[in-house]
Structure formats: structure tokens, C-alpha cells
Design an enzyme around this catalytic site. Structure first.
Site, PDB file in Angstrom:
ATOM      1  N   GLY A  94       1.163  -0.888   0.039  1.00 46.66           N
ATOM      2  CA  GLY A  94      -0.478  -0.183   0.038  1.00 46.66           C
ATOM      3  C   GLY A  94       0.961   1.333   0.229  1.00 46.66           C
ATOM      4  N   GLN A 124       3.376  10.318   1.053  1.00 40.69           N
ATOM      5  CA  GLN A 124       4.217   8.812   1.155  1.00 40.69           C
ATOM      6  C   GLN A 124       4.451   9.742  -0.202  1.00 40.69           C
ATOM      7  OE1 GLN A 124       3.083   5.401   2.028  1.00 40.69           O
ATOM      8  NE2 GLN A 124       4.319   4.957   2.624  1.00 40.69           N
ATOM      9  N   LEU A 154       6.787   1.688   4.874  1.00 43.16           N
ATOM     10  CA  LEU A 154       7.852   2.541   3.757  1.00 43.16           C
ATOM     11  C   LEU A 154       8.452   3.509   4.507  1.00 43.16           C
ATOM     12  CD1 LEU A 154       6.072   1.239   0.066  1.00 43.16           C
ATOM     13  CD2 LEU A 154       8.078   0.001   1.624  1.00 43.16           C
ATOM     14  N   HIS A 179      -4.450   1.741   7.532  1.00 44.48           N
ATOM     15  CA  HIS A 179      -3.163   2.112   7.779  1.00 44.48           C
ATOM     16  C   HIS A 179      -2.544   3.551   6.610  1.00 44.48           C
ATOM     17  CE1 HIS A 179       2.176   1.755   8.296  1.00 44.48           C
ATOM     18  NE2 HIS A 179       1.436   3.001   7.020  1.00 44.48           N
TER      19      HIS A 179
END
Ligand code: NI
Length: 167
Positions: A46, A51, A94, A135
Site C-alpha cells: 500500500g 509518502q 515504507l 494504515h
């Protein structure tokens, strides 16, 4: 398509609340394609737009494994409509490489949003998919999984992580 740079904690962009996507245009389609490529290249299951430095309410998710295929989900302006149950599970991100922790989340969620064509979309999820959706949607509100740990664990994490990742 291009693999984008994944921002890492404590990059301030990860703490920002993302704004809604107001127009689905070519620029957004390119961002979606690049996010999908970046997620697969990582590899991850995901990715949320903040990000990659874009404060937009957009996530991509694919929880497929070699054994079990799932569709790629592209969700724009996703909202969790209902939560059910609570379950502990190991989680990573990540943007926080090399670190995992047990996090309590809802066992089942119903998420509403629109797909990349702007069509209304609803996803009913349990298990890993439910966890990833929660998340990634957290990322849109500037929340990382480490923010969901107890204050003591979080302080311990912060010291250890920042020490290890000092440049
Ligand atoms: Ni994450």
C-alpha cells in the site's frame, strides 16, 4: 511511468493532513500510475500520496501474494464508514524502513471513495486488506503507525530510529 522517492520519517510532509482531490485530470492519472509503480518496486502492499510528497487524499493498495491474487485498488478521497472488532497485528511502513510493531486496529472496515475514473466505490474488507486500508487512510491524516503505539514504546522507537538513521 516513474518510481518516485518515498519520503521517510521524520520528513514533515508525513505529518500533514492531506486535502481532498477535487479534479481527476491527467496530472492525477500520472501520479496514480507512478504511485502504483513505486509501490510494486518497493515492494509494498500500500502507498498513500503523502509518502511521495503529495498532500492529496489518494491511496493505492494491492495485498496480492504469489499464492493469492487480489485486485489493485486505487481509492480517491477514501473515508472509513464503519469499523468492527479489534485485532492486534504486526505492522510496518515504507516510510519507516526496518521497523515493525504490533498495532491494534479494527478487524473489519467499510471504506467509501471514488476510483480513478471518478466512479463511487465501496470496499468491505477484513484481515490484511482492512489493516492496510486503515494504515493508508491514516497517512492522509498525517498519522503514522508509530503514532498508534503507546507513548513509552513511541519514545523508545524515536530514540532508536533517529540514532540509527542519523546522516
Ligand atoms: Ni505506511
Amino acid at each position: 511511468m516513474a518510481v518516485l522517492e518515498i519520503r521517510r520519517y521524520p520528513d514533515p510532509v508525513l505529518k500533514k493532513k492531506a486535502g481532498p482531490v477535487e479534479e481527476i485530470n491527467g496530472e492525477l492519472q500520472a501520479l496514480i500510475d507512478n504511485m502504483v509503480e513505486t509501490m510494486y518496486a518497493a515492494p509494498g502492499i500500500g502507498l498513500a500520496a503523502p509518502q511521495v510528497g503529495e498532500t492529496k487524499r489518494l491511496i493505492v493498495v494491492d495485498v496480492s501474494t504469489k499464492e493469492e491474487k487480489h485486485p489493485l485498488l486505487v481509492l480517491i478521497n477514501p473515508v472509513i464508514i464503519s469499523f468492527e472488532g479489534r485485532i492486534d497485528s504486526e505492522e510496518g511502513c515504507l516510510s519507516v524502513p526496518g521497523y515493525t510493531s504490533t498495532i491494534k486496529r479494527a478487524e473489519r472496515v467499510l471504506v467509501r471513495g471514488v476510483d480513478r475514473e471518478g466512479r463511487p466505490m465501496e470496499v468491505e474488507a477484513t484481515g490484511l486488506l482492512a489493516r492496510v486500508l486503515q494504515h493508508e487512510i491514516d497517512h492522509l491524516d498525517g498519522i503514522l503507525f508509530v503514532d498508534r503505539m503507546s507513548p513509552i514504546k513511541r519514545e523508545f522507537f524515536r530514540k532508536r530510529y533517529l540514532k540509527r538513521n542519523k546522516r
